[in-house]
Design a protein around this motif. Structure first.
Motif, PDB file in Angstrom:
ATOM      1  N   ILE A 182      31.741  38.632  34.954  1.00 25.24           N
ATOM      2  CA  ILE A 182      32.403  39.348  36.049  1.00 25.24           C
ATOM      3  C   ILE A 182      33.614  40.103  35.531  1.00 25.24           C
ATOM      4  O   ILE A 182      33.826  41.279  35.852  1.00 25.24           O
ATOM      5  N   ILE A 183      34.431  39.439  34.732  1.00 24.98           N
ATOM      6  CA  ILE A 183      35.648  40.061  34.215  1.00 24.98           C
ATOM      7  C   ILE A 183      35.304  41.234  33.301  1.00 24.98           C
ATOM      8  O   ILE A 183      35.961  42.284  33.337  1.00 24.98           O
ATOM      9  N   ASP A 184      34.277  41.081  32.477  1.00 24.17           N
ATOM     10  CA  ASP A 184      33.888  42.164  31.571  1.00 24.17           C
ATOM     11  C   ASP A 184      33.383  43.386  32.335  1.00 24.17           C
ATOM     12  O   ASP A 184      33.497  44.515  31.850  1.00 24.17           O
ATOM     13  N   ALA A 185      32.826  43.170  33.529  1.00 24.64           N
ATOM     14  CA  ALA A 185      32.320  44.297  34.314  1.00 24.64           C
ATOM     15  C   ALA A 185      33.434  45.057  35.019  1.00 24.64           C
ATOM     16  O   ALA A 185      33.226  46.181  35.470  1.00 24.64           O
ATOM     17  N   ALA A 186      34.612  44.466  35.128  1.00 25.06           N
ATOM     18  CA  ALA A 186      35.716  45.095  35.849  1.00 25.06           C
ATOM     19  C   ALA A 186      36.425  46.115  34.973  1.00 25.06           C
ATOM     20  O   ALA A 186      36.612  45.905  33.772  1.00 25.06           O
ATOM     21  N   GLU A 187      36.818  47.193  35.595  1.00 26.95           N
ATOM     22  CA  GLU A 187      37.600  48.227  34.925  1.00 26.95           C
ATOM     23  C   GLU A 187      38.724  48.668  35.846  1.00 26.95           C
ATOM     24  O   GLU A 187      38.572  48.691  37.063  1.00 26.95           O
ATOM     25  N   GLY A 188      39.852  49.017  35.242  1.00 28.80           N
ATOM     26  CA  GLY A 188      40.976  49.450  36.047  1.00 28.80           C
ATOM     27  C   GLY A 188      42.007  48.348  36.216  1.00 28.80           C
ATOM     28  O   GLY A 188      41.916  47.279  35.602  1.00 28.80           O
ATOM     29  N   PRO A 189      42.975  48.571  37.084  1.00 27.37           N
ATOM     30  CA  PRO A 189      44.105  47.627  37.223  1.00 27.37           C
ATOM     31  C   PRO A 189      43.780  46.425  38.109  1.00 27.37           C
ATOM     32  O   PRO A 189      44.487  46.146  39.092  1.00 27.37           O
ATOM     33  N   TRP A 190      42.697  45.717  37.812  1.00 23.57           N
ATOM     34  CA  TRP A 190      42.409  44.479  38.529  1.00 23.57           C
ATOM     35  C   TRP A 190      43.483  43.447  38.188  1.00 23.57           C
ATOM     36  O   TRP A 190      43.956  43.354  37.061  1.00 23.57           O
ATOM     37  N   LEU A 191      43.850  42.643  39.174  1.00 21.65           N
ATOM     38  CA  LEU A 191      44.757  41.521  38.967  1.00 21.65           C
ATOM     39  C   LEU A 191      44.108  40.276  39.547  1.00 21.65           C
ATOM     40  O   LEU A 191      43.285  40.360  40.464  1.00 21.65           O
ATOM     41  N   GLY A 192      44.468  39.115  39.014  1.00 18.03           N
ATOM     42  CA  GLY A 192      43.813  37.917  39.525  1.00 18.03           C
ATOM     43  C   GLY A 192      44.451  36.647  39.040  1.00 18.03           C
ATOM     44  O   GLY A 192      45.531  36.634  38.443  1.00 18.03           O
ATOM     45  N   ALA A 193      43.742  35.554  39.299  1.00 17.98           N
ATOM     46  CA  ALA A 193      44.172  34.218  38.888  1.00 17.98           C
ATOM     47  C   ALA A 193      42.928  33.357  38.742  1.00 17.98           C
ATOM     48  O   ALA A 193      41.917  33.601  39.408  1.00 17.98           O
ATOM     49  N   MET A 194      43.006  32.350  37.875  1.00 13.86           N
ATOM     50  CA  MET A 194      41.882  31.452  37.665  1.00 13.86           C
ATOM     51  C   MET A 194      42.377  30.023  37.571  1.00 13.86           C
ATOM     52  O   MET A 194      43.416  29.760  36.955  1.00 13.86           O
ATOM     53  N   ASP A 195      41.643  29.121  38.212  1.00 15.32           N
ATOM     54  CA  ASP A 195      41.980  27.695  38.193  1.00 15.32           C
ATOM     55  C   ASP A 195      40.762  26.915  37.726  1.00 15.32           C
ATOM     56  O   ASP A 195      39.619  27.278  38.038  1.00 15.32           O
ATOM     57  N   THR A 196      41.006  25.823  37.007  1.00 12.84           N
ATOM     58  CA  THR A 196      39.933  24.917  36.583  1.00 12.84           C
ATOM     59  C   THR A 196      40.331  23.499  36.948  1.00 12.84           C
ATOM     60  O   THR A 196      41.524  23.190  37.105  1.00 12.84           O
ATOM     61  N   ASP A 197      39.320  22.636  37.081  1.00 10.02           N
ATOM     62  CA  ASP A 197      39.595  21.253  37.453  1.00 10.02           C
ATOM     63  C   ASP A 197      39.534  20.312  36.259  1.00 10.02           C
ATOM     64  O   ASP A 197      39.642  19.100  36.420  1.00 10.02           O
ATOM     65  N   GLY A 198      39.358  20.841  35.047  1.00  5.89           N
ATOM     66  CA  GLY A 198      39.309  20.006  33.860  1.00  5.89           C
ATOM     67  C   GLY A 198      37.955  19.402  33.581  1.00  5.89           C
ATOM     68  O   GLY A 198      37.758  18.766  32.549  1.00  5.89           O
ATOM     69  N   ARG A 199      36.985  19.593  34.482  1.00  3.27           N
ATOM     70  CA  ARG A 199      35.656  19.029  34.290  1.00  3.27           C
ATOM     71  C   ARG A 199      34.587  20.111  34.174  1.00  3.27           C
ATOM     72  O   ARG A 199      33.403  19.801  34.164  1.00  3.27           O
ATOM     73  N   GLY A 200      34.998  21.360  34.145  1.00  4.96           N
ATOM     74  CA  GLY A 200      34.039  22.438  33.992  1.00  4.96           C
ATOM     75  C   GLY A 200      33.935  23.346  35.195  1.00  4.96           C
ATOM     76  O   GLY A 200      33.514  24.490  35.080  1.00  4.96           O
ATOM     77  N   ALA A 201      34.303  22.855  36.395  1.00 13.09           N
ATOM     78  CA  ALA A 201      34.282  23.708  37.580  1.00 13.09           C
ATOM     79  C   ALA A 201      35.497  24.635  37.553  1.00 13.09           C
ATOM     80  O   ALA A 201      36.551  24.279  37.027  1.00 13.09           O
ATOM     81  N   ALA A 202      35.344  25.831  38.094  1.00 12.21           N
ATOM     82  CA  ALA A 202      36.431  26.808  38.040  1.00 12.21           C
ATOM     83  C   ALA A 202      36.351  27.748  39.229  1.00 12.21           C
ATOM     84  O   ALA A 202      35.298  27.917  39.852  1.00 12.21           O
ATOM     85  N   GLU A 203      37.495  28.361  39.527  1.00  9.86           N
ATOM     86  CA  GLU A 203      37.584  29.353  40.596  1.00  9.86           C
ATOM     87  C   GLU A 203      38.281  30.592  40.056  1.00  9.86           C
ATOM     88  O   GLU A 203      39.347  30.495  39.433  1.00  9.86           O
ATOM     89  N   LEU A 204      37.690  31.752  40.286  1.00  9.32           N
ATOM     90  CA  LEU A 204      38.264  33.035  39.881  1.00  9.32           C
ATOM     91  C   LEU A 204      38.545  33.853  41.125  1.00  9.32           C
ATOM     92  O   LEU A 204      37.679  33.997  41.998  1.00  9.32           O
ATOM     93  N   ARG A 205      39.772  34.392  41.213  1.00  8.73           N
ATOM     94  CA  ARG A 205      40.152  35.276  42.315  1.00  8.73           C
ATOM     95  C   ARG A 205      40.695  36.557  41.711  1.00  8.73           C
ATOM     96  O   ARG A 205      41.589  36.530  40.859  1.00  8.73           O
TER      97      ARG A 205
END
Length: 263
Positions: free
Chosen positions: A111-134
């Motif tokens: 997803i991140i590689d497909a983005a171009e331009g001034p995208w901004l975001g944040a990412m969180d992980t739970d330490g067990r492999g699950a993650a959230e990207l905004r």
């Protein structure tokens, strides 16, 4: 206990003769074997998750869906879109670090590689492999993607100027799909999300980015002006209280001096 009772019955049955007794013995043996297999399976289900930290954990999807709630509670609240400052390069570096520890963040990297331009975001992980990207682009296009520890999408929310759609493994969470716009099947989710990100990147030009930043700066300036005005009002009130207190001190000092001179 039931298995032991059947063993006793089996022992008693072996003392007789005849084909009927042999058939009974065979049936009892089959029942005992099935029950012992079931007993071992049930005991294994209880012991393995506790003894082996690497064993599959139950309710993985529920844990992934609750990831953002747990993280936000730990951080004192959800980060607002305007507060996000991580650029695409920052997010790529975060995904690379996450791959070293969990190894299941490839979909987020796509997803991140497909983005171009001034995208901004944040990412969180739970330490067990699950993650959230905004991520968001000039506040016009917003994306929230939650992946499980197995590296699969659990929920994706895509918000644009004209539509808000949710891809989810749970039918109750799906939104924005109808007969004209059918939700893609789960194996096609990554292609759909990547295509949506590429479309959003092409739709937002420099003018839209400047307008969004200007609107945000205007809001911050207005908030700062309100803060300054409140401070000035408070300062004037305190100055008034100071003048009143100074007058009272001067009056009391004059009275004290007069009393001292008369004595």
């Amino acid at each position: 206990m039931i298995a032991r009772s059947l063993d006793a019955a089996l022992a008693r049955g072996t003392g007789g003769t005849g084909s009927a007794n042999d058939e009974l013995v065979e049936r009892l043996q089959a029942v005992v074997i099935d029950m012992r297999e079931e007993q071992r399976r049930c005991i294994g289900d209880l012991i393995i998750p506790m003894a082996d930290p690497g064993a599959p954990r139950p309710r993985t999807r529920d844990r992934a869906v609750k990831l953002s709630v747990v993280t936000n509670a730990r951080q004192g609240g959800a980060m607002h879109w305007d507060q996000m400052s991580a650029t695409l390069d920052d997010l790529r570096e975060r995904v690379t670090r996450g791959r070293r520890s969990a190894g299941q963040l490839g979909v987020l990297g796509s997803i991140i590689d497909a983005a171009e331009g001034p995208w901004l975001g944040a990412m969180d992980t739970d330490g067990r492999g699950a993650a959230e990207l905004r991520m968001h682009l000039a506040g016009l296009f917003r994306l929230t993607a939650v992946v499980t520890s197995a590296g699969k999408f659990d929920l994706v929310q895509l918000t644009g100027p004209s539509a808000d759609r949710v891809l989810s493994s749970k039918p109750s969470l799906r939104r924005g799909w109808d007969a004209d716009q059918r939700m893609p099947k789960q194996p096609e989710w990554l292609d759909y999300v990547v295509g949506w990100v590429m479309y959003a990147s092409a739709e937002v030009d420099r003018r839209a980015v400047v307008e969004w930043r200007l609107a945000g700066a205007d809001r911050n300036l207005e908030a700062m002006n309100d803060t300054v005005d409140n401070l000035r009002t408070s300062l004037r009130e305190r100055e008034q209280l100071r003048d009143e207190l100074a007058a009272e001190v001067a009056e009391l000092r004059d009275e004290l001096e007069s009393l001292t001179g008369s004595s």
